[in-house]
Design an enzyme around this catalytic site. Structure first.
Site, PDB file in Angstrom:
ATOM      1  CG  ASP A  24      -5.278   5.956   2.241  1.00  0.00           C
ATOM      2  OD1 ASP A  24      -5.339   5.653   3.448  1.00  0.00           O
ATOM      3  OD2 ASP A  24      -4.348   6.601   1.737  1.00  0.00           O
ATOM      4  CB  CYS A  29      -0.982  -0.018   1.171  1.00  0.00           C
ATOM      5  SG  CYS A  29      -0.222   0.052   2.804  1.00  0.00           S
ATOM      6  CB  CYS A  38      -3.837   1.814   7.054  1.00  0.00           C
ATOM      7  SG  CYS A  38      -3.616   3.297   8.079  1.00  0.00           S
ATOM      8  NE  ARG A  39      -4.550   1.581   1.740  1.00  0.00           N
ATOM      9  CZ  ARG A  39      -4.322   2.297   0.648  1.00  0.00           C
ATOM     10  NH1 ARG A  39      -5.195   2.243  -0.350  1.00  0.00           N
ATOM     11  NH2 ARG A  39      -3.262   3.053   0.546  1.00  0.00           N
ATOM     12  CB  SER A  40       0.062  -3.496   2.839  1.00  0.00           C
ATOM     13  OG  SER A  40       0.950  -2.605   3.443  1.00  0.00           O
ATOM     14  CG  ASN A  78       4.194  -1.652   5.306  1.00  0.00           C
ATOM     15  OD1 ASN A  78       5.269  -1.982   5.790  1.00  0.00           O
ATOM     16  ND2 ASN A  78       3.255  -2.545   5.095  1.00  0.00           N
TER      17      ASN A  78
HETATM   18  P1  4NP Z   1      -1.863   2.886   4.048  1.00  0.00           P
HETATM   19  O1  4NP Z   1      -2.494   4.271   4.576  1.00  0.00           O
HETATM   20  O2  4NP Z   1      -1.269   3.169   2.693  1.00  0.00           O
HETATM   21  O3  4NP Z   1      -3.033   1.969   3.985  1.00  0.00           O
HETATM   22  O4  4NP Z   1      -0.812   2.478   5.085  1.00  0.00           O
HETATM   23  C1  4NP Z   1      -1.778   5.467   4.653  1.00  0.00           C
HETATM   24  C2  4NP Z   1      -0.904   5.671   5.694  1.00  0.00           C
HETATM   25  C3  4NP Z   1      -0.221   6.874   5.783  1.00  0.00           C
HETATM   26  C4  4NP Z   1      -0.429   7.861   4.839  1.00  0.00           C
HETATM   27  C5  4NP Z   1      -1.298   7.647   3.785  1.00  0.00           C
HETATM   28  C6  4NP Z   1      -1.977   6.444   3.694  1.00  0.00           C
HETATM   29  N1  4NP Z   1       0.251   9.104   4.949  1.00  0.00           N
HETATM   30  O5  4NP Z   1       0.011  10.001   4.099  1.00  0.00           O
HETATM   31  O6  4NP Z   1       1.071   9.274   5.870  1.00  0.00           O
END
Ligand code: 4NP
Length: 161
Positions: A126, A8, A13-15, A11
């Site tokens: 997201d 993702c 939240c989703r993955s 790294n």
């Molecule tokens: P992820 O979510 O890609 O599912 O881990 C996010 C985590 C952090 C950010 C964006 C999306 N960020 O902009 O810091």
């Protein structure tokens, strides 16, 4: 060993949640000596961080324990992965650019929701900038998709369960 790599953006939240759900499903089927998994983000925003507290909370509510520290996707992961499973189309674009830079046409990169009949090939949303509800929606999408991904691998590699 079949190595599945979830990707993702951050790294956190989703993955890592996909990795946790998938690992438990693999263990349920006693396939831990046949299938392994890991995850990374395309960005460097959270390298070394634990998953987002909202992700950890959501995972625990769904009986999943996460044990991961965020890492950034690197070229070496192309070589250690059989399946790269990305959460959204922007992840796909980013990983395809890296793949093309390396001239690796044969690496399999797939969208997580290629395995979700309820929203085939859509993005896993997201949840980072949204509320807690978004995390349960992501859990449900990943839970469905991971189950179907595992069935696909069992069939594709003729694994005995
Ligand atoms: P992820 O979510 O890609 O599912 O881990 C996010 C985590 C952090 C950010 C964006 C999306 N960020 O902009 O810091």
């Amino acid at each position: 060993m079949i190595h599945v790599f979830f990707v993702c953006l951050g790294n956190i939240c989703r993955s890592p949640l996909a990795e946790g759900i998938f690992r438990d499903l693999v263990a349920e089927k006693k396939l831990y000596d046949k299938i392994s998994c890991d995850s990374a983000g395309t960005s460097n925003y959270h390298i070394g961080h634990s998953p987002d507290p909202r992700t950890v909370r959501n995972a625990l509510q769904n009986m999943i324990k996460l044990n991961h520290k965020a890492q950034q996707f690197a070229y070496k992961h192309f070589h250690s992965s059989d399946y790269i499973i990305v959460m959204d189309k922007s992840n796909l674009d980013n990983i395809e650019i890296l793949r093309d830079q390396q001239g690796l046409e044969n690496v399999k990169i797939m969208l997580m929701r290629a395995f979700d009949r309820e929203g085939e090939n859509q993005d896993v949303p997201d949840p980072y900038f949204g509320g807690e509800d978004g995390f349960q929606e992501v859990f449900e999408i990943l839970n469905r998709s991971c189950r179907n991904l595992l069935h696909y691998l069992i069939k594709e590699h003729q694994l005995e369960t």
